[in-house]
Design an enzyme around this catalytic site. Structure first.
Site, PDB file in Angstrom:
ATOM      1  N   LYS A 172      -9.719   1.982  -2.895  1.00  0.00           N
ATOM      2  CA  LYS A 172     -10.144   1.387  -1.632  1.00  0.00           C
ATOM      3  C   LYS A 172     -11.595   1.742  -1.328  1.00  0.00           C
ATOM      4  CE  LYS A 172      -8.646   0.774   3.169  1.00  0.00           C
ATOM      5  NZ  LYS A 172      -7.691   1.195   4.213  1.00  0.00           N
ATOM      6  N   GLU A 188       0.845  -1.199   0.000  1.00  0.00           N
ATOM      7  CA  GLU A 188       0.000   0.000   0.000  1.00  0.00           C
ATOM      8  C   GLU A 188       0.879   1.247   0.000  1.00  0.00           C
ATOM      9  OE1 GLU A 188      -3.300   2.029   3.057  1.00  0.00           O
ATOM     10  OE2 GLU A 188      -2.084   0.293   3.652  1.00  0.00           O
ATOM     11  N   CYS A 240      -5.119  -2.814   2.952  1.00  0.00           N
ATOM     12  CA  CYS A 240      -5.064  -2.700   4.410  1.00  0.00           C
ATOM     13  C   CYS A 240      -6.107  -3.613   5.053  1.00  0.00           C
ATOM     14  CB  CYS A 240      -5.231  -1.240   4.811  1.00  0.00           C
ATOM     15  SG  CYS A 240      -4.909  -0.900   6.558  1.00  0.00           S
TER      16      CYS A 240
END
Length: 534
Positions: free
Chosen positions: A356, A295, A406
């Site tokens: 995301k 990320e 994440c």
């Protein structure tokens, strides 16, 4: 079964009314909560002699979780009133949750420069608020304790499942530390492909109740029925049919772990040039079919990168037989920003991207009325734009890769949405993370257990590319087949077998999310309450 007797020695266990009773139920609840947290990823390195019972640092301890929850059941049964049971459940859950995600202290204090007392207080407040779910179901459990043992068991399982679901789904959800993750090494893990993690949490709660009945039995004769029931439950897990997925071939993959320290990751004079140099070299030199970075491996917008850096990346993968997934922020001041992954591969006309979807509260969006709290920390926080729930897979060399960023891998019901169409379902799962926020703590091990659970739920390999660890390859059986040491700058190369086929859990969760578990649990609770009042 005989009805529950509140005046029996079984009820007086841990209340202080029995000569053999525990005198400090609150302390025992806190200790049991800490054991439940430790069962998610054992925190201590012990001599090898202890490993045969599963006490391995970083590994889940399935029986420790069952024991911890069985102690809570005994404490609730022994409570003098629903109110005292609620407090008992609250202390248990506060200790469990605060210990589980105590690593938040590091992100707020070490990197956010929040004072230590305020960081500790923030962790405790979060744990205490989330513990309210457990307190509520503890009150409900004790309020209808005058039932036979079969109904007690079913009722507790339904209540516990609702509490876990509420914590994981309500107000964006934060189901980190759910007890199903502690069962990934245990004999019930085979149920994951059928009922998912929350269904496995329900089975763990059932086994914990049966264990509590055994521990609280007044004689060995009374212990036999629940003990046999527990044996039958575990036996059933071994006869569950395995997923009927098939291989889609092998893909040679390299996962990059740059090990850029969090306190310099966004520093323009140290961490940023270090990241651009290291990842640039690795992306240019590596010869794997697919290269994956963590990320925000490139911590700048494409327009902020050095001259020709972005164009060089595009040219690098425009021809040949290699592709890359690169973590980078995208957007602009006027359009807003996204935490994204871009995909490079030969012959593509439009750049593939994943934005995301499930944003982190206080990290990627500021909840209403909490701006004052984030202003106390020296962390570049803001409101990101949210991507769609279902986004196209990255298709490469016969594989379809579904990407998450994440803690998105925490939400199995959201990943399940990718499996609604079997023809387009992913053959591999990929997660790009930066766990550098959490230092040396067990967040890395807990994050790996989450990935292992997702692999078993969907019968898919799971690839974890992280900044500081745990960078790993998990196969479709939930086994870690390759991994890097933490806190080293290194590349991990492995051949990964893709899979296709839809597990029972993927089938129903892709259509209804966790709805079936919610409805079933609510029906049980409502039925018990109605029978109580009739």
């Amino acid at each position: 079964m005989a009805p529950f007797n509140p005046h029996s020695s079984e009820h007086r266990l841990f209340t202080g009314h029995s000569p053999h009773a525990r005198r400090w139920p609150t302390l025992l609840a806190v200790c049991a909560g800490c054991l439940q947290a430790a069962s998610l990823a054992w925190p201590w390195a012990l001599p090898e002699v202890f490993q045969f019972v599963g006490l391995i640092q970083g590994q889940a301890l399935w029986w420790g979780q069952i024991l911890a929850l069985s102690v809570l059941v005994l404490l609730l049964q022994g409570s003098d009133s629903p109110r005292s049971a609620a407090w008992c459940g609250w202390w248990f859950a506060t200790a469990w949750l605060a210990t589980t995600f105590g690593w938040l202290f590091t992100s707020m204090h070490t990197y956010g420069e929040l004072s230590a007392p305020l960081a500790v207080l923030a962790v405790l407040i979060l744990a205490g608020v989330l513990a309210a779910y457990t307190a509520g179901i503890s009150w409900c459990f004790r309020a209808v304790a005058l039932l036979n043992k079969a109904l007690i068991a079913i009722y507790f399982v339904a209540l516990w499942t609702l509490a876990e679901l509420a914590r994981g789904l309500v107000l964006t959800g934060f189901g980190w530390g759910a007890v199903g993750y502690a069962q990934v090494n245990g004999p019930m893990a085979a149920a994951l492909s059928w009922v998912g993690m929350y269904g496995l949490s329900a089975l763990a709660a059932l086994l914990a109740v049966l264990t509590a009945f055994v521990l609280g039995a007044r004689s060995w004769q009374a212990a036999v029925p629940p003990a046999l029931s527990g044996v039958v439950l575990l036996g059933l897990m071994h006869v569950l049919p395995a997923p009927q997925g098939v291989s889609t071939g092998s893909l040679n993959v390299t996962l990059l772990q740059g090990n850029i320290a969090q306190d310099e990751k966004f520093d323009q004079s140290s961490g940023v040039p270090k990241a651009l140099r290291w990842y640039g070299q690795q992306l240019a030199a590596n010869r794997s079919a697919l290269i994956i970075t963590p990320e925000t491996a490139l911590p700048l917008l494409p327009t902020q990168l050095p001259d020709a850096y972005w164009q060089a990346l595009q040219l690098r993968f425009d021809q040949g037989a290699q592709a890359a997934l690169v973590g980078i922020p995208l957007g602009s001041y006027t359009e807003g920003y996204t935490n994204s992954v871009v995909g490079f591969k030969p012959g593509q006309t439009d750049l593939w991207r994943y934005d995301k979807h499930h944003l982190v509260p206080f990290g990627e969006f500021i909840p209403p009325m909490f701006r004052w709290f984030t202003n106390l920390m020296n962390i570049p926080l803001g409101d990101f734009n949210r991507g769609a729930l279902v986004q196209p897979t990255f298709d490469w060399q016969g594989q379809r890769l579904a990407t998450s960023i994440c803690y998105e891998n925490l939400f199995g019901e959201e990943l399940a949405a990718q499996f609604a169409d079997a023809a387009k379902a992913p053959t591999m799962l990929v997660n790009l993370s930066n766990l550098g926020w959490f230092g040396e703590h067990l967040a890395m091990d807990q994050h790996l257990q989450i990935a292992r659970v997702r692999a078993l739920e969907f019968d898919r390999p799971f690839l974890l590319a992280t900044n500081t660890g745990r960078t790993a390859v998990v196969d479709h059986l939930g086994r870690v087949t390759a991994a890097l040491p933490n806190h080293v700058a290194q590349a991990l190369t492995a051949d990964v077998q893709g899979r296709e086929g839809i597990t029972p859990y993927a089938w129903w969760a892709s259509r209804w999310g966790q709805g079936p578990l919610v409805v079933l649990s609510l029906l049980v609770v409502m039925g018990v309450w109605l029978s109580r009042k009739s």
